[in-house]
Scaffold this motif. Sequence first.
Motif, mmCIF file in Angstrom:
data_model
loop_
_atom_site.group_PDB
_atom_site.id
_atom_site.type_symbol
_atom_site.label_atom_id
_atom_site.label_comp_id
_atom_site.label_asym_id
_atom_site.label_seq_id
_atom_site.Cartn_x
_atom_site.Cartn_y
_atom_site.Cartn_z
ATOM 1 N N LEU A 1 4.231 0.636 -17.897
ATOM 2 C CA LEU A 1 2.889 1.153 -17.663
ATOM 3 C C LEU A 1 2.285 1.582 -18.991
ATOM 4 O O LEU A 1 2.911 2.310 -19.767
ATOM 5 N N ASN B 1 0.828 -1.207 0.000
ATOM 6 C CA ASN B 1 0.000 0.000 0.000
ATOM 7 C C ASN B 1 0.865 1.261 0.000
ATOM 8 O O ASN B 1 0.534 2.256 -0.658
ATOM 9 N N TYR C 1 -5.986 -0.489 -7.465
ATOM 10 C CA TYR C 1 -4.782 -1.261 -7.138
ATOM 11 C C TYR C 1 -4.569 -1.459 -5.639
ATOM 12 O O TYR C 1 -3.517 -1.945 -5.220
ATOM 13 N N TYR C 2 -5.568 -1.119 -4.851
ATOM 14 C CA TYR C 2 -5.547 -1.417 -3.416
ATOM 15 C C TYR C 2 -6.520 -2.570 -3.169
ATOM 16 O O TYR C 2 -7.665 -2.528 -3.624
ATOM 17 N N THR D 1 3.820 1.472 -1.370
ATOM 18 C CA THR D 1 4.325 1.571 -2.741
ATOM 19 C C THR D 1 3.286 2.214 -3.645
ATOM 20 O O THR D 1 3.603 3.092 -4.456
ATOM 21 N N MET D 2 2.022 1.780 -3.512
ATOM 22 C CA MET D 2 0.938 2.343 -4.326
ATOM 23 C C MET D 2 0.739 3.821 -4.012
ATOM 24 O O MET D 2 0.497 4.633 -4.909
ATOM 25 N N ASP D 3 0.851 4.193 -2.736
ATOM 26 C CA ASP D 3 0.719 5.609 -2.350
ATOM 27 C C ASP D 3 1.764 6.466 -3.060
ATOM 28 O O ASP D 3 1.453 7.521 -3.611
ATOM 29 N N ASP E 1 3.319 5.797 -5.756
ATOM 30 C CA ASP E 1 3.138 5.769 -7.207
ATOM 31 C C ASP E 1 1.842 6.451 -7.651
ATOM 32 O O ASP E 1 1.506 6.426 -8.846
ATOM 33 N N ASP E 2 1.101 7.029 -6.688
ATOM 34 C CA ASP E 2 -0.194 7.671 -6.990
ATOM 35 C C ASP E 2 -1.140 6.724 -7.731
ATOM 36 O O ASP E 2 -1.798 7.104 -8.713
ATOM 37 N N ALA E 3 -1.196 5.497 -7.276
ATOM 38 C CA ALA E 3 -2.045 4.494 -7.921
ATOM 39 C C ALA E 3 -3.522 4.798 -7.688
ATOM 40 O O ALA E 3 -3.902 5.413 -6.691
ATOM 41 N N THR E 4 -4.353 4.345 -8.618
ATOM 42 C CA THR E 4 -5.800 4.504 -8.467
ATOM 43 C C THR E 4 -6.315 3.506 -7.429
ATOM 44 O O THR E 4 -5.621 2.545 -7.061
#
Length: 352
Positions: A293, A197, A209-210, A199-201, A203-206
């Motif tokens: 990506l 989580n 992806y959580y 890592t996703m934060d 990377d500004d993931a949508t």
Amino acid sequence: MLEVINIDENEKWDSIVKSFENHDIYYLSGYLKAFQIHGDGEPILFYYEDENIRAINAVMKRDVANIEYFKGKIRDNIIFDISTPYGYGGFLIEGTLVDNSIISLDEEYSKYCKDNGIVSEFVRFHPVLSNSTRSSQLYDITDLGRTVTINLESKEEIWKNFSSQNRNKIRKAIKSGVEIFWGRNQELIDSFIPIYNGTMDKDDATDYYYFENDFYESFLNDIKYNSLIFYAVYDKKIISMSMIIFINNQMHYHLSAMDKEYQKLASMNLLLYEAACWGSENGIRTFHLGGGLGSKEDSLFKFKKSFNRNPDTLFSIGKKVFDKEMYDELVALREGEIEFRNDSSFFPAYRL
């Protein structure tokens, strides 16, 4: 003859999938179940057989009424579309590709979909299996970009194909005291979630992806014979982790997480090297890392390419409309939305 198998018939589903010589993890019921839990739709396996060919396609069936714009405008469980589950898929076709059989498969498949309210299908074909070539008469196919696959023939072959920079990073990680382990248990999942989580934060993931806890429980329980978690330890702390999935001589880099504080240690380089060696020792032939990506040759692609300097696998997508009239109606409904931009490259356009 076309047969449709639902997720509650998981034993029958998996028996059919495993009867195909080139089957992969992305077609197994347990793999799709995790993404059903995640909210990606209802898993379906299509199975076709005649005197010349056999074919399977694993998909997620999605209710169009659940698209934000259509809520309250379209009744539930009336209009659907289908898509390849997260990862790769598309039809696996075995046998002699004669025109009559392909035409029959296309007609029966299209008729079932139209009769059951399925408007369109989006396919992410399998780069390692190159199954897009056998589906050229079924879909409008576009080649998007290269992906990276490691040949696991031997440890020597693995190391030889790495870039010199990657080899240096792996040596540095070992010299720094990074160690790689693997296993699969709840404690590892509990360690993975916050690092992932984080890592996703960064990377500004949508939101997609959580993942919730029940998704990870499905990973542990529903593909327990086809998954491992590799993890890197430095100074008694887990600093990077990766979920690896595998079956039938094929491995895939699934989800990964890294504590950015320790990025300079190149623990993920060492982790993927050790995972590749594990695969080679266990008779697996290929380790697919994926691409960049949006299929771009970006920094992510360049990182993966350092594990194979000459990537030769190609990612392709397929598009198919079963009900043109309904498809056009849905797009027209969206065009009434001020923010809607009809980008002709996005499919299906009403989901843009």
